[in-house]
Design a protein around this motif. Structure first.
Motif, PDB file in Angstrom:
ATOM      1  N   ILE A 172     -14.942 -31.218 -34.595  1.00  0.00           N
ATOM      2  CA  ILE A 172     -13.799 -30.279 -35.482  1.00  0.00           C
ATOM      3  C   ILE A 172     -14.792 -29.261 -36.109  1.00  0.00           C
ATOM      4  O   ILE A 172     -15.692 -29.482 -36.640  1.00  0.00           O
ATOM      5  N   GLU A 173     -14.274 -28.107 -36.257  1.00  0.00           N
ATOM      6  CA  GLU A 173     -14.846 -27.092 -36.970  1.00  0.00           C
ATOM      7  C   GLU A 173     -14.015 -26.171 -37.688  1.00  0.00           C
ATOM      8  O   GLU A 173     -12.768 -25.764 -36.826  1.00  0.00           O
ATOM      9  N   ASP A 174     -13.989 -25.712 -38.938  1.00  0.00           N
ATOM     10  CA  ASP A 174     -13.065 -24.791 -39.324  1.00  0.00           C
ATOM     11  C   ASP A 174     -13.216 -23.441 -38.904  1.00  0.00           C
ATOM     12  O   ASP A 174     -14.135 -22.918 -38.607  1.00  0.00           O
ATOM     13  N   CYS A 175     -12.011 -22.920 -38.663  1.00  0.00           N
ATOM     14  CA  CYS A 175     -11.944 -21.395 -38.438  1.00  0.00           C
ATOM     15  C   CYS A 175     -12.750 -20.672 -39.348  1.00  0.00           C
ATOM     16  O   CYS A 175     -12.654 -20.723 -40.587  1.00  0.00           O
ATOM     17  N   GLU A 176     -13.557 -19.757 -38.938  1.00  0.00           N
ATOM     18  CA  GLU A 176     -13.951 -18.829 -40.042  1.00  0.00           C
ATOM     19  C   GLU A 176     -13.414 -17.727 -40.466  1.00  0.00           C
ATOM     20  O   GLU A 176     -13.757 -17.071 -41.651  1.00  0.00           O
ATOM     21  N   ASN A 177     -12.018 -17.530 -40.109  1.00  0.00           N
ATOM     22  CA  ASN A 177     -11.207 -16.810 -40.788  1.00  0.00           C
ATOM     23  C   ASN A 177     -10.203 -17.365 -41.794  1.00  0.00           C
ATOM     24  O   ASN A 177     -10.046 -16.838 -42.921  1.00  0.00           O
ATOM     25  N   CYS A 178      -9.241 -18.473 -41.293  1.00  0.00           N
ATOM     26  CA  CYS A 178      -8.419 -18.874 -42.144  1.00  0.00           C
ATOM     27  C   CYS A 178      -8.958 -20.042 -42.617  1.00  0.00           C
ATOM     28  O   CYS A 178      -8.069 -20.879 -43.526  1.00  0.00           O
ATOM     29  N   CYS A 179     -10.053 -20.828 -42.449  1.00  0.00           N
ATOM     30  CA  CYS A 179     -10.684 -22.102 -42.899  1.00  0.00           C
ATOM     31  C   CYS A 179      -9.914 -23.302 -42.422  1.00  0.00           C
ATOM     32  O   CYS A 179     -10.049 -24.385 -42.831  1.00  0.00           O
ATOM     33  N   ASN A 180      -8.966 -23.230 -41.385  1.00  0.00           N
ATOM     34  CA  ASN A 180      -8.250 -24.293 -40.822  1.00  0.00           C
ATOM     35  C   ASN A 180      -9.052 -25.125 -40.089  1.00  0.00           C
ATOM     36  O   ASN A 180      -9.621 -24.441 -39.209  1.00  0.00           O
ATOM     37  N   PRO A 181      -8.866 -26.662 -39.900  1.00  0.00           N
ATOM     38  CA  PRO A 181      -9.527 -27.365 -38.953  1.00  0.00           C
ATOM     39  C   PRO A 181      -9.142 -27.122 -37.339  1.00  0.00           C
ATOM     40  O   PRO A 181      -8.045 -27.139 -37.273  1.00  0.00           O
ATOM     41  N   ILE A 182     -10.011 -26.808 -36.640  1.00  0.00           N
ATOM     42  CA  ILE A 182      -9.722 -26.932 -35.115  1.00  0.00           C
ATOM     43  C   ILE A 182     -10.385 -27.836 -34.464  1.00  0.00           C
ATOM     44  O   ILE A 182     -11.748 -28.021 -34.608  1.00  0.00           O
ATOM     45  N   GLU A 183      -9.916 -28.779 -33.495  1.00  0.00           N
ATOM     46  CA  GLU A 183     -10.395 -29.627 -32.694  1.00  0.00           C
ATOM     47  C   GLU A 183     -10.656 -28.577 -31.223  1.00  0.00           C
ATOM     48  O   GLU A 183     -10.021 -28.349 -30.765  1.00  0.00           O
ATOM     49  N   PHE A 184     -12.022 -28.779 -31.090  1.00  0.00           N
ATOM     50  CA  PHE A 184     -12.626 -28.249 -29.721  1.00  0.00           C
ATOM     51  C   PHE A 184     -12.985 -29.537 -28.789  1.00  0.00           C
ATOM     52  O   PHE A 184     -13.394 -30.493 -29.199  1.00  0.00           O
ATOM     53  N   ARG A 185     -12.447 -29.083 -27.524  1.00  0.00           N
ATOM     54  CA  ARG A 185     -12.899 -29.947 -26.345  1.00  0.00           C
ATOM     55  C   ARG A 185     -13.547 -29.032 -25.343  1.00  0.00           C
ATOM     56  O   ARG A 185     -12.939 -28.186 -24.988  1.00  0.00           O
ATOM     57  N   VAL A 186     -14.687 -29.344 -24.984  1.00  0.00           N
ATOM     58  CA  VAL A 186     -15.393 -28.403 -24.202  1.00  0.00           C
ATOM     59  C   VAL A 186     -16.130 -29.254 -23.063  1.00  0.00           C
ATOM     60  O   VAL A 186     -16.534 -30.475 -23.392  1.00  0.00           O
ATOM     61  N   SER A 187     -16.219 -28.865 -21.904  1.00  0.00           N
ATOM     62  CA  SER A 187     -16.903 -29.557 -20.797  1.00  0.00           C
ATOM     63  C   SER A 187     -17.812 -28.223 -20.086  1.00  0.00           C
ATOM     64  O   SER A 187     -17.312 -27.406 -19.836  1.00  0.00           O
ATOM     65  N   PHE A 188     -19.003 -28.889 -19.660  1.00  0.00           N
ATOM     66  CA  PHE A 188     -20.042 -27.830 -19.058  1.00  0.00           C
ATOM     67  C   PHE A 188     -20.203 -28.568 -17.517  1.00  0.00           C
ATOM     68  O   PHE A 188     -20.483 -30.000 -17.536  1.00  0.00           O
ATOM     69  N   SER A 189     -20.631 -27.977 -16.497  1.00  0.00           N
ATOM     70  CA  SER A 189     -21.307 -28.370 -15.335  1.00  0.00           C
ATOM     71  C   SER A 189     -22.195 -27.639 -14.921  1.00  0.00           C
ATOM     72  O   SER A 189     -21.747 -26.320 -14.697  1.00  0.00           O
ATOM     73  N   GLU A 190     -23.231 -27.925 -14.690  1.00  0.00           N
ATOM     74  CA  GLU A 190     -24.436 -27.189 -14.111  1.00  0.00           C
ATOM     75  C   GLU A 190     -24.645 -26.102 -15.076  1.00  0.00           C
ATOM     76  O   GLU A 190     -24.775 -24.836 -14.662  1.00  0.00           O
ATOM     77  N   ASN A 191     -24.466 -26.146 -16.450  1.00  0.00           N
ATOM     78  CA  ASN A 191     -24.650 -25.213 -17.363  1.00  0.00           C
ATOM     79  C   ASN A 191     -23.464 -23.897 -17.391  1.00  0.00           C
ATOM     80  O   ASN A 191     -23.476 -23.055 -17.841  1.00  0.00           O
ATOM     81  N   GLU A 192     -22.567 -24.233 -16.722  1.00  0.00           N
ATOM     82  CA  GLU A 192     -21.280 -23.347 -16.570  1.00  0.00           C
ATOM     83  C   GLU A 192     -20.156 -23.873 -17.330  1.00  0.00           C
ATOM     84  O   GLU A 192     -19.700 -25.142 -17.125  1.00  0.00           O
ATOM     85  N   LEU A 193     -19.527 -23.162 -18.303  1.00  0.00           N
ATOM     86  CA  LEU A 193     -18.263 -23.685 -18.980  1.00  0.00           C
ATOM     87  C   LEU A 193     -17.108 -24.051 -17.958  1.00  0.00           C
ATOM     88  O   LEU A 193     -16.767 -23.244 -17.435  1.00  0.00           O
ATOM     89  N   GLN A 194     -16.534 -25.140 -17.949  1.00  0.00           N
ATOM     90  CA  GLN A 194     -15.591 -25.781 -17.062  1.00  0.00           C
ATOM     91  C   GLN A 194     -14.309 -25.518 -17.916  1.00  0.00           C
ATOM     92  O   GLN A 194     -13.408 -25.344 -17.363  1.00  0.00           O
ATOM     93  N   THR A 195     -14.273 -26.362 -18.992  1.00  0.00           N
ATOM     94  CA  THR A 195     -13.003 -26.410 -19.825  1.00  0.00           C
ATOM     95  C   THR A 195     -13.269 -25.948 -21.198  1.00  0.00           C
ATOM     96  O   THR A 195     -14.397 -26.314 -21.762  1.00  0.00           O
TER      97      THR A 195
END
Length: 60
Positions: free
Chosen positions: A29-52
């Motif tokens: 979770i990280e706050d938006c740099e513009n409006c300061c609301n909390p955002i949940e991030f879900r990220v996945s990489f495969s072989e250093n490539e962004l997948q999701t």
């Protein structure tokens, strides 16, 4: 590090985050740099490539 641009799920402004491709699955979770609301991030990489990438608002 990998810079990724997306729209905030609250204010719809385009912002960016720095992602670390050395960690294959990430959820955090990280706050938006513009409006300061909390955002949940879900990220996945495969072989250093962004997948999701999800940036979801947190219902409060």
């Amino acid at each position: 590090m990998f810079e990724h641009f997306f729209q905030c799920p609250y204010c719809w402004e385009e912002i960016s985050v720095l992602l670390d491709p050395s960690v294959s699955q990430q959820t955090y979770i990280e706050d938006c740099e513009n409006c300061c609301n909390p955002i949940e991030f879900r990220v996945s990489f495969s072989e250093n490539e962004l997948q999701t990438f999800e940036a979801n608002n947190i219902e409060q």
